[in-house]
Write an enzyme that holds these catalytic residues in place. Sequence first.
Site, PDB file in Angstrom:
ATOM      1  N   PRO A  97       0.656  -1.186  -0.064  1.00 13.68           N
ATOM      2  CA  PRO A  97      -0.057   0.156   0.108  1.00 13.68           C
ATOM      3  C   PRO A  97       0.906   1.197  -0.033  1.00 13.68           C
ATOM      4  CG  PRO A  97      -0.387  -1.150   2.357  1.00 13.68           C
ATOM      5  CD  PRO A  97       0.750  -2.053   1.047  1.00 13.68           C
ATOM      6  N   GLY A 103       7.075   1.422   2.575  1.00 11.03           N
ATOM      7  CA  GLY A 103       8.455   1.523   1.751  1.00 11.03           C
ATOM      8  C   GLY A 103       7.808   1.561   0.447  1.00 11.03           C
ATOM      9  N   SER A 104       6.705   1.749   0.018  1.00 13.42           N
ATOM     10  CA  SER A 104       6.120   1.378  -1.392  1.00 13.42           C
ATOM     11  C   SER A 104       7.071   2.103  -2.566  1.00 13.42           C
ATOM     12  CB  SER A 104       4.615   1.767  -1.497  1.00 13.42           C
ATOM     13  OG  SER A 104       4.361   2.495  -2.606  1.00 13.42           O
ATOM     14  N   ALA A 107      10.476   0.445  -2.863  1.00 10.46           N
ATOM     15  CA  ALA A 107      10.224  -0.800  -3.455  1.00 10.46           C
ATOM     16  C   ALA A 107      10.093  -0.784  -5.027  1.00 10.46           C
ATOM     17  CB  ALA A 107       9.313  -1.439  -2.585  1.00 10.46           C
ATOM     18  N   ASP A 148      15.030   3.663   4.302  1.00  8.69           N
ATOM     19  CA  ASP A 148      13.961   2.593   3.201  1.00  8.69           C
ATOM     20  C   ASP A 148      14.957   1.984   2.254  1.00  8.69           C
ATOM     21  OD1 ASP A 148      11.990   3.919   4.756  1.00  8.69           O
ATOM     22  OD2 ASP A 148      10.949   4.333   3.210  1.00  8.69           O
TER      23      ASP A 148
HETATM   24  O1  PMV Z   1       8.754   5.871   4.451  1.00  2.34           O
HETATM   25  P1  PMV Z   1       8.243   5.733   5.772  1.00  2.34           P
HETATM   26  O2  PMV Z   1       7.091   6.499   5.970  1.00  2.34           O
HETATM   27  O3  PMV Z   1       8.302   4.388   6.302  1.00  2.34           O
HETATM   28  O4  PMV Z   1       9.222   6.762   6.924  1.00  2.34           O
HETATM   29  C1  PMV Z   1      10.476   7.131   6.784  1.00  2.34           C
HETATM   30  C2  PMV Z   1      10.921   7.194   7.912  1.00  2.34           C
HETATM   31  C3  PMV Z   1      11.472   8.483   8.286  1.00  2.34           C
HETATM   32  O5  PMV Z   1      12.378   8.232   9.430  1.00  2.34           O
HETATM   33  C4  PMV Z   1      10.188   9.130   9.049  1.00  2.34           C
HETATM   34  C5  PMV Z   1      11.995   9.343   7.212  1.00  2.34           C
HETATM   35  C6  PMV Z   1      13.318   9.043   6.795  1.00  2.34           C
HETATM   36  O6  PMV Z   1      13.880   9.751   5.695  1.00  2.34           O
HETATM   37  O7  PMV Z   1      14.197   8.261   7.588  1.00  2.34           O
END
Ligand code: PMV
Length: 309
Positions: A97, A103-104, A107, A148
């Site tokens: 989602p 991490g869509s 990915a 990510d």
């Molecule tokens: O992509 P997400 O929503 O899983 O979040 C990333 C994690 C954060 O620490 C909020 C931002 C980052 O760039 O590390």
Amino acid sequence: MMSAPAKVILFGEHAVVYGQPAIAAPVSSLRARATFQASPAGSGLVLVTLGGDEDISRIPIDPMDVNSAFSTTVRLVLNYFQRPAPNGTIVIESEIPIASGLGSGAAVTTALARAVAEALEKTLPLEDLNALVFEVEKFYHGTPSGIDNTVIVYETPIYFIKNHVMDRLVIGAPFAILIADTGVAASTKTAVSDVRRFYTSRPDRVQPLLSSIGAITNRARQAIEDGDIASLGPLMMQNHAVLRTLGVSSPALENLVDTALKAGALGAKLSGGGRGGNMIALTTPELAESVERSLIEAGAVRVYKTTLG
Ligand code: PMV
């Protein structure tokens, strides 16, 4: 066919943007896939995206288009190998989602970059693929920490500090987590820039919060490596409380975190950018099913199970 997994952040989101450590793991059962089919010379490169709701879009790719994350991905791969665009269609399908902290974006970029390389009969070394996906992440996040793309490209649990070589995390004993989706799409970019505003206006207040998340993450790393699962639950709750103080929780997240704890989860917290998206709950194998049921009854739109280690 090329693919890449979803991911969850177990500890340290947001603080990781400020140089604190974070821990993340791939969710290999949830994937983005990209398949290249060659077509005759002169037909160009077309991207077909199949959405979860069966909606299909066909986008001719202009590798020079700097305003599209897809085109940028293709351009970076072509530049890397010094080759022109292949002729054909790349079909992208994702089970992950969007805007939910799984991490869509990273990915899909990873799967697409791998498919373009495959179309050129090449393979991107992981280190270079990681750097490339990080460039494209800036489209989605503005100022991403890089966590990510790293966990998704290497598809291994990681202990991550921004601008450092990542450490693969050794998991002392397997543990199961539930990932529950609030169904509320939330922009990581907005949450990150709100934390930035808070930090800029009150560094005296925010810096200790970020440092405490770093300390919690380091204790969690030790617990994970030692197979000390019992310690992880309280650490998740501590991490969640600090994220709440940072202003990135939401009523829907609070509801699911409370629900998981009342149903017997050992710990629970929001995961990723927050404000919506997903939360994670640590359970025992015996409790997993009843915690899952409670989360669905409390309004979670999806619950995924994943075992780490
Ligand atoms: O992509 P997400 O929503 O899983 O979040 C990333 C994690 C954060 O620490 C909020 C931002 C980052 O760039 O590390």
